[in-house]
Design an enzyme around this catalytic site. Structure first.
Site, PDB file in Angstrom:
ATOM      1  N   LYS A 209       0.801  -0.995   0.094  1.00  0.00           N
ATOM      2  CA  LYS A 209      -0.059   0.078  -0.072  1.00  0.00           C
ATOM      3  C   LYS A 209       1.501   1.194  -0.232  1.00  0.00           C
ATOM      4  O   LYS A 209       0.958   2.481  -0.824  1.00  0.00           O
ATOM      5  CB  LYS A 209      -0.827   0.115   1.693  1.00  0.00           C
ATOM      6  CG  LYS A 209      -2.269  -0.772   1.052  1.00  0.00           C
ATOM      7  CD  LYS A 209      -2.610  -0.926   1.977  1.00  0.00           C
ATOM      8  CE  LYS A 209      -2.814  -0.542   4.038  1.00  0.00           C
ATOM      9  NZ  LYS A 209      -2.178  -1.677   3.184  1.00  0.00           N
TER      10      LYS A 209
ATOM     11  N   ARG B 177     -10.196   1.018   9.093  1.00  0.00           N
ATOM     12  CA  ARG B 177      -9.483  -0.420   8.858  1.00  0.00           C
ATOM     13  C   ARG B 177     -10.237  -1.480   9.804  1.00  0.00           C
ATOM     14  O   ARG B 177     -10.606  -1.947   9.702  1.00  0.00           O
ATOM     15  CB  ARG B 177      -7.959  -0.375   9.699  1.00  0.00           C
ATOM     16  CG  ARG B 177      -7.252  -1.072   9.197  1.00  0.00           C
ATOM     17  CD  ARG B 177      -5.904  -0.754  10.192  1.00  0.00           C
ATOM     18  NE  ARG B 177      -4.769  -1.341   9.974  1.00  0.00           N
ATOM     19  CZ  ARG B 177      -3.239  -0.796   9.653  1.00  0.00           C
ATOM     20  NH1 ARG B 177      -3.766   0.731   9.362  1.00  0.00           N
ATOM     21  NH2 ARG B 177      -2.682  -1.364   9.275  1.00  0.00           N
TER      22      ARG B 177
ATOM     23  N   ARG C 141      12.024  -7.527   5.212  1.00  0.00           N
ATOM     24  CA  ARG C 141      12.314  -5.654   5.767  1.00  0.00           C
ATOM     25  C   ARG C 141      13.272  -5.102   6.123  1.00  0.00           C
ATOM     26  O   ARG C 141      13.270  -5.853   7.742  1.00  0.00           O
ATOM     27  CB  ARG C 141      10.828  -5.157   5.492  1.00  0.00           C
ATOM     28  CG  ARG C 141      10.554  -3.974   4.943  1.00  0.00           C
ATOM     29  CD  ARG C 141       9.258  -3.580   4.635  1.00  0.00           C
ATOM     30  NE  ARG C 141       8.774  -3.855   5.082  1.00  0.00           N
ATOM     31  CZ  ARG C 141       7.047  -3.221   5.511  1.00  0.00           C
ATOM     32  NH1 ARG C 141       6.607  -3.345   4.221  1.00  0.00           N
ATOM     33  NH2 ARG C 141       6.346  -3.171   6.409  1.00  0.00           N
TER      34      ARG C 141
ATOM     35  N   ARG D   1      11.618  -3.329  10.918  1.00  0.00           N
ATOM     36  CA  ARG D   1      10.569  -2.788  12.363  1.00  0.00           C
ATOM     37  C   ARG D   1      10.351  -3.349  13.446  1.00  0.00           C
ATOM     38  O   ARG D   1       9.773  -4.523  12.979  1.00  0.00           O
ATOM     39  CB  ARG D   1       9.015  -1.511  11.799  1.00  0.00           C
ATOM     40  CG  ARG D   1       9.325  -0.787  11.251  1.00  0.00           C
ATOM     41  CD  ARG D   1       8.457  -0.248  10.251  1.00  0.00           C
ATOM     42  NE  ARG D   1       6.611  -0.282  10.087  1.00  0.00           N
ATOM     43  CZ  ARG D   1       5.805  -0.724   9.959  1.00  0.00           C
ATOM     44  NH1 ARG D   1       6.437   0.620   8.073  1.00  0.00           N
ATOM     45  NH2 ARG D   1       4.727  -0.702   9.966  1.00  0.00           N
TER      46      ARG D   1
ATOM     47  N   ARG E 239      -0.601  -9.570  12.773  1.00  0.00           N
ATOM     48  CA  ARG E 239      -1.130  -8.159  12.098  1.00  0.00           C
ATOM     49  C   ARG E 239      -2.275  -8.452  11.186  1.00  0.00           C
ATOM     50  O   ARG E 239      -3.238  -8.466  11.051  1.00  0.00           O
ATOM     51  CB  ARG E 239      -0.571  -7.557  11.543  1.00  0.00           C
ATOM     52  CG  ARG E 239       0.664  -6.161  12.429  1.00  0.00           C
ATOM     53  CD  ARG E 239       1.448  -5.983  12.063  1.00  0.00           C
ATOM     54  NE  ARG E 239       1.215  -4.369  11.133  1.00  0.00           N
ATOM     55  CZ  ARG E 239       2.326  -3.622  10.083  1.00  0.00           C
ATOM     56  NH1 ARG E 239       3.440  -4.457  10.398  1.00  0.00           N
ATOM     57  NH2 ARG E 239       1.721  -2.967   9.332  1.00  0.00           N
TER      58      ARG E 239
HETATM   59  P1  AMP Z   1       0.916   0.924   9.405  1.00  0.00           P
HETATM   60  O1  AMP Z   1       1.866   1.159   8.663  1.00  0.00           O
HETATM   61  O2  AMP Z   1      -1.052   0.787   8.573  1.00  0.00           O
HETATM   62  O3  AMP Z   1       0.693  -1.033   9.202  1.00  0.00           O
HETATM   63  O4  AMP Z   1      -0.254   1.119  10.786  1.00  0.00           O
HETATM   64  C1  AMP Z   1       1.167   0.503  11.566  1.00  0.00           C
HETATM   65  C2  AMP Z   1      -0.014  -0.310  12.574  1.00  0.00           C
HETATM   66  O5  AMP Z   1      -0.641   1.277  13.532  1.00  0.00           O
HETATM   67  C3  AMP Z   1      -0.958  -0.943  12.676  1.00  0.00           C
HETATM   68  O6  AMP Z   1      -0.333  -2.567  12.892  1.00  0.00           O
HETATM   69  C4  AMP Z   1      -2.113  -0.004  13.868  1.00  0.00           C
HETATM   70  O7  AMP Z   1      -1.790  -0.292  15.331  1.00  0.00           O
HETATM   71  C5  AMP Z   1      -1.664   1.178  13.948  1.00  0.00           C
HETATM   72  N1  AMP Z   1      -2.623   1.665  12.940  1.00  0.00           N
HETATM   73  C6  AMP Z   1      -3.090   2.237  11.953  1.00  0.00           C
HETATM   74  N2  AMP Z   1      -3.683   2.693  11.677  1.00  0.00           N
HETATM   75  C7  AMP Z   1      -4.676   2.295  12.286  1.00  0.00           C
HETATM   76  C8  AMP Z   1      -6.447   1.868  12.169  1.00  0.00           C
HETATM   77  N3  AMP Z   1      -7.110   2.534  10.562  1.00  0.00           N
HETATM   78  N4  AMP Z   1      -7.460   1.847  12.998  1.00  0.00           N
HETATM   79  C9  AMP Z   1      -6.413   1.315  14.238  1.00  0.00           C
HETATM   80  N5  AMP Z   1      -4.716   1.135  14.375  1.00  0.00           N
HETATM   81  C10 AMP Z   1      -4.131   1.204  13.467  1.00  0.00           C
END
Ligand code: AMP
Length: 217
Positions: free
Chosen positions: A13, A87, A126, A159, A170
């Site tokens: 993404k 999400r 990664r 990370r 996840r």
């Molecule tokens: P990402 O970089 O989008 O994968 O986000 C990293 C982490 O941030 C996720 O694993 C969640 O813990 C949190 N996070 C990001 N966006 C959301 C969302 N819309 N709702 C809830 N948690 C989020």
């Protein structure tokens, strides 16, 4: 144009968002990036989000909905691409209500489709540079010297949310809480699916082809 980009973690993404916003002049609003910036700045919100993020769980809806609806309201442009938000179905419903209050709506939902096995390999391989943020992969995008950043020689790190246990968590979270969102959007608008088990250039080309056609109609 207002777009939501959906897809499992590791579907690519982030890369495609950069391509889309550059091509169509949209603002990129990434909930993950905003949360990471809040953490880096040591804010109350960042501290609250920390333990959820590090375990691969979702940050509670009320925190995220407020954070993102504020970010959208403050945005200098009403043409944006949402990345990582919504999400959950609840987040999508609240987003739709908040947008409707400003006579806006989501125009297109793009859905990157990929198998868990491919994602797990991508994410656990990664590595990123803690200094400049450059991202590498131990198989597909190796640095010139193993373990060191090409730009500044810093030691590359994984990370915390890319380690195998957290990736598994996840993915589980994605299937349980985010996948129902695809059906929500299928019932409430239009979802365009893209096979994400291809090179980033191929995925970009098919997204651009679709968006060009949609913009013309
Ligand atoms: P990402 O970089 O989008 O994968 O986000 C990293 C982490 O941030 C996720 O694993 C969640 O813990 C949190 N996070 C990001 N966006 C959301 C969302 N819309 N709702 C809830 N948690 C989020």
């Amino acid at each position: 144009m207002r777009i939501v980009l959906l897809g499992a973690p590791g579907a690519g993404k982030g890369t495609q968002c950069k391509n889309i916003v550059a091509q169509y002049g949209l603002l990129h609003l990434s909930s993950g990036d905003i949360l990471r910036a809040e953490r880096a700045a040591g804010t109350e919100l960042g501290t609250k989000a920390q333990s959820y993020m590090d375990s691969g769980a979702l940050v509670p809806d009320e925190i995220i909905i407020e954070m993102m609806t504020e970010a959208i309201k403050k945005a200098p442009s009403a043409a944006f691409l949402l990345d990582g938000f919504p999400r959950t179905v609840n987040q999508a419903v609240e987003l739709a209500e908040s947008l409707a209050g400003n006579e806006m709506k989501i125009d297109f939902v793009l859905n990157l489709q990929i198998d868990d096995g491919v994602v797990a390999k991508r994410m656990t391989g990664r590595r990123s540079c803690p200094k400049c943020g450059a991202v590498y992969h131990i198989e597909h995008l190796k640095p010139k010297v193993e373990g060191l950043c090409d730009n500044d020689g810093a030691e590359l790190v994984q990370r915390p949310d890319d380690c195998p246990e957290v990736v598994a968590n996840r993915l589980k979270t994605y299937h349980q809480q985010t996948e129902p969102l695809v059906d929500y959007y299928r019932n409430n608008g239009t979802v365009y699916d893209f096979d994400a088990d291809r090179s980033p250039d191929e995925i970009r080309a098919s997204i651009f082809e679709k968006l060009d056609a949609l913009v013309k109609t």
